[in-house]
Design an enzyme around this catalytic site. Sequence first.
Site, short mmCIF file in Angstrom:
data_model
loop_
_atom_site.label_atom_id
_atom_site.label_comp_id
_atom_site.label_asym_id
_atom_site.label_seq_id
_atom_site.Cartn_x
_atom_site.Cartn_y
_atom_site.Cartn_z
N SER A 1 -6.12 -10.58 -1.96
CA SER A 1 -6.11 -10.14 -0.57
C SER A 1 -7.07 -10.98 0.25
O SER A 1 -8.05 -11.51 -0.26
CB SER A 1 -6.55 -8.66 -0.52
OG SER A 1 -6.78 -8.25 0.81
N HIS B 1 5.62 -17.22 0.90
CA HIS B 1 6.14 -17.00 -0.45
C HIS B 1 6.16 -18.29 -1.28
O HIS B 1 5.75 -18.30 -2.44
CB HIS B 1 7.56 -16.42 -0.41
CG HIS B 1 7.61 -15.00 0.11
ND1 HIS B 1 8.79 -14.31 0.25
CD2 HIS B 1 6.64 -14.16 0.54
CE1 HIS B 1 8.54 -13.09 0.73
NE2 HIS B 1 7.24 -12.98 0.92
N LEU C 1 3.67 -11.09 0.49
CA LEU C 1 3.09 -11.73 1.68
C LEU C 1 4.17 -11.97 2.72
O LEU C 1 5.36 -11.87 2.40
CB LEU C 1 2.50 -13.09 1.26
CG LEU C 1 1.34 -13.07 0.27
CD1 LEU C 1 1.12 -14.46 -0.30
CD2 LEU C 1 0.08 -12.55 0.96
N LEU D 1 0.81 -1.22 0.00
CA LEU D 1 0.00 0.00 0.00
C LEU D 1 0.85 1.27 0.00
O LEU D 1 0.51 2.25 -0.65
CB LEU D 1 -0.95 0.00 1.20
CG LEU D 1 -1.97 -1.15 1.24
CD1 LEU D 1 -2.82 -1.06 2.50
CD2 LEU D 1 -2.86 -1.13 0.00
N TYR E 1 20.13 -7.44 3.19
CA TYR E 1 20.62 -6.38 2.29
C TYR E 1 22.14 -6.29 2.35
O TYR E 1 22.80 -6.04 1.35
CB TYR E 1 20.00 -5.02 2.64
CG TYR E 1 18.54 -4.93 2.25
CD1 TYR E 1 18.19 -4.64 0.95
CD2 TYR E 1 17.53 -5.16 3.18
CE1 TYR E 1 16.85 -4.56 0.57
CE2 TYR E 1 16.20 -5.07 2.82
CZ TYR E 1 15.86 -4.78 1.52
OH TYR E 1 14.54 -4.72 1.16
N ASP F 1 15.34 -10.45 7.25
CA ASP F 1 14.52 -9.28 6.96
C ASP F 1 15.36 -8.10 6.47
O ASP F 1 15.09 -7.52 5.41
CB ASP F 1 13.72 -8.88 8.21
CG ASP F 1 12.63 -7.86 7.91
OD1 ASP F 1 12.17 -7.81 6.74
OD2 ASP F 1 12.23 -7.11 8.82
N LYS G 1 11.68 -10.18 -1.05
CA LYS G 1 12.77 -10.76 -0.28
C LYS G 1 12.31 -10.90 1.16
O LYS G 1 11.43 -10.13 1.56
CB LYS G 1 14.03 -9.91 -0.36
CG LYS G 1 13.90 -8.41 -0.12
CD LYS G 1 13.22 -7.91 1.12
CE LYS G 1 13.81 -8.24 2.45
NZ LYS G 1 12.94 -7.69 3.56
P1 NDP Z 1 2.57 -6.60 6.27
O1 NDP Z 1 2.36 -7.37 7.52
O2 NDP Z 1 2.41 -5.13 6.33
O3 NDP Z 1 1.62 -7.14 5.12
C1 NDP Z 1 1.52 -8.49 4.80
C2 NDP Z 1 0.17 -8.73 4.14
O4 NDP Z 1 0.10 -10.09 3.76
C3 NDP Z 1 -1.04 -8.50 5.05
O5 NDP Z 1 -1.44 -7.17 5.06
C4 NDP Z 1 -2.06 -9.40 4.44
O6 NDP Z 1 -2.65 -8.73 3.33
C5 NDP Z 1 -1.24 -10.55 3.86
N1 NDP Z 1 -1.27 -11.77 4.68
C6 NDP Z 1 -1.77 -12.96 4.28
N2 NDP Z 1 -1.66 -13.88 5.23
C7 NDP Z 1 -1.11 -13.27 6.30
C8 NDP Z 1 -0.78 -13.71 7.62
N3 NDP Z 1 -0.96 -14.98 8.01
N4 NDP Z 1 -0.24 -12.81 8.47
C9 NDP Z 1 -0.02 -11.54 8.09
N5 NDP Z 1 -0.33 -11.08 6.85
C10 NDP Z 1 -0.87 -11.93 5.96
O7 NDP Z 1 4.03 -6.98 5.74
P2 NDP Z 1 4.98 -6.15 4.77
O8 NDP Z 1 4.19 -5.51 3.72
O9 NDP Z 1 5.87 -5.32 5.59
O10 NDP Z 1 5.88 -7.34 4.16
C11 NDP Z 1 5.43 -8.20 3.15
C12 NDP Z 1 6.63 -8.78 2.39
O11 NDP Z 1 7.37 -7.74 1.80
C13 NDP Z 1 7.62 -9.55 3.26
O12 NDP Z 1 8.15 -10.62 2.53
C14 NDP Z 1 8.71 -8.53 3.54
O13 NDP Z 1 9.96 -9.10 3.79
C15 NDP Z 1 8.72 -7.75 2.24
N6 NDP Z 1 9.17 -6.37 2.43
C16 NDP Z 1 10.12 -5.89 1.59
C17 NDP Z 1 10.55 -4.60 1.70
C18 NDP Z 1 11.49 -4.06 0.70
O14 NDP Z 1 12.02 -2.98 0.92
N7 NDP Z 1 11.71 -4.73 -0.41
C19 NDP Z 1 10.07 -3.72 2.78
C20 NDP Z 1 9.02 -4.29 3.57
C21 NDP Z 1 8.61 -5.59 3.41
P3 NDP Z 1 -4.23 -8.80 3.04
O15 NDP Z 1 -4.90 -8.13 4.19
O16 NDP Z 1 -4.38 -8.07 1.77
O17 NDP Z 1 -4.56 -10.26 2.92
#
Ligand code: NDP
Length: 342
Positions: free
Chosen positions: A39, A86, A81, A19, A189, A185, A104
């Site tokens: 989602s 993944h 996710l 988002l 990097y 996490d 990642k």
């Molecule tokens: P969030 O917790 O903010 O979001 C994860 C989303 O996954 C949830 O909002 C939900 O979406 C969905 N989901 C489905 N099943 C589950 C569950 N069992 N528990 C929690 N969430 C679930 O995580 P991030 O967005 O921070 O991270 C997501 C991925 O992105 C990770 O792999 C993380 O390592 C990566 N990441 C990479 C970054 C980068 O800079 N490249 C920075 C931050 C994260 P919904 O409500 O739509 O189902």
Amino acid sequence: LPPAERVGFAVVGLGRLSLEEILPAFGECKRARPVALVSGSPEKARLVAAQHGIKPEAVYGYADFDRIAENREIQAVYIILPNGLHRDYVLRAAKARKHVLCEKPMATSTAEAREMTAACDAAGVRLMVAYRCQYEPYNREVIRLVRSGELGAVRFIEATNTQTMGTADQWRFRKALAGGGALPDIGLYCLNSARALLGEEPVEVFARITNPKDDPRYREVEESISFMLRFPSGAIANCASSYGAHESKDLRVRLEKGWIDLENAFAYEGQQMRLAHREGKTEAVESVRLSRENQFALEIDHMAACVAQGRTPHTPGSEGVQDHQVMEAIYRSAETGAPVSL
Ligand code: NDP
């Protein structure tokens, strides 16, 4: 490219990264567009779809994810996710014959990562791991400069990625969903960057983990980890990562004939690069300024170009497999207290 000719992506998981960074970044993409959402929260997804011009019928849940196979507008999926999910979604995407961009860390183990590359190969779809820093202009410039040999051989790399975390109710503190703590996490990097800079694979690792006592967040995963990587050229990378230290995300390279500092190397923005080099008896220190670009948009456009042109991405699944292999050795070293050879 006009929207109709861009590669259509399904964004899977609408959490913070999706988002706040990825969906906005699509607005700056030139070759990619979001055409579907997946989602577990239908109401949120409907709202987000409307905001991004995505058709309501292109909103899927996790249970009916496999129906993306029937949507011809979807050429690729972007898996955003929790790490522990993944593998399943990459396998399901491959089965639906969609190309995959996966966040990642690629997975929670080397075995899973291997399964994912094998499934995508077998299905004939591209798999890219979203190592955004490898698409970010300053990081790319540091890699180019180091690899050019202009500053001589690399002696040391120092890479730090630290931040502080919130409360215990996050998936990042649960081993099954996260795979580990600070290492996969954010420490990832440091590791990925050291490998990219040198174009070599570490032959030995040594690591220590420190966890605060009685903090319920660190029952399953590590808070702080320090690791050293030794490379065949003799270069050594000293890396530090923590969920319990004030934010710093810097990369420093010490070479025979100069040094490079990249502040905020692993941050979303704010990179600042300084470089010193010796010429005869004088040393010149300069700041390097490049045009600012959205690294997420560059990363997504790269995947789109690879899909459109049938090319292997710059950071394919095998990159993720290699990082998982090294991370497993790092954990082994921390556990045994001894260096581990690779
Ligand atoms: P969030 O917790 O903010 O979001 C994860 C989303 O996954 C949830 O909002 C939900 O979406 C969905 N989901 C489905 N099943 C589950 C569950 N069992 N528990 C929690 N969430 C679930 O995580 P991030 O967005 O921070 O991270 C997501 C991925 O992105 C990770 O792999 C993380 O390592 C990566 N990441 C990479 C970054 C980068 O800079 N490249 C920075 C931050 C994260 P919904 O409500 O739509 O189902």
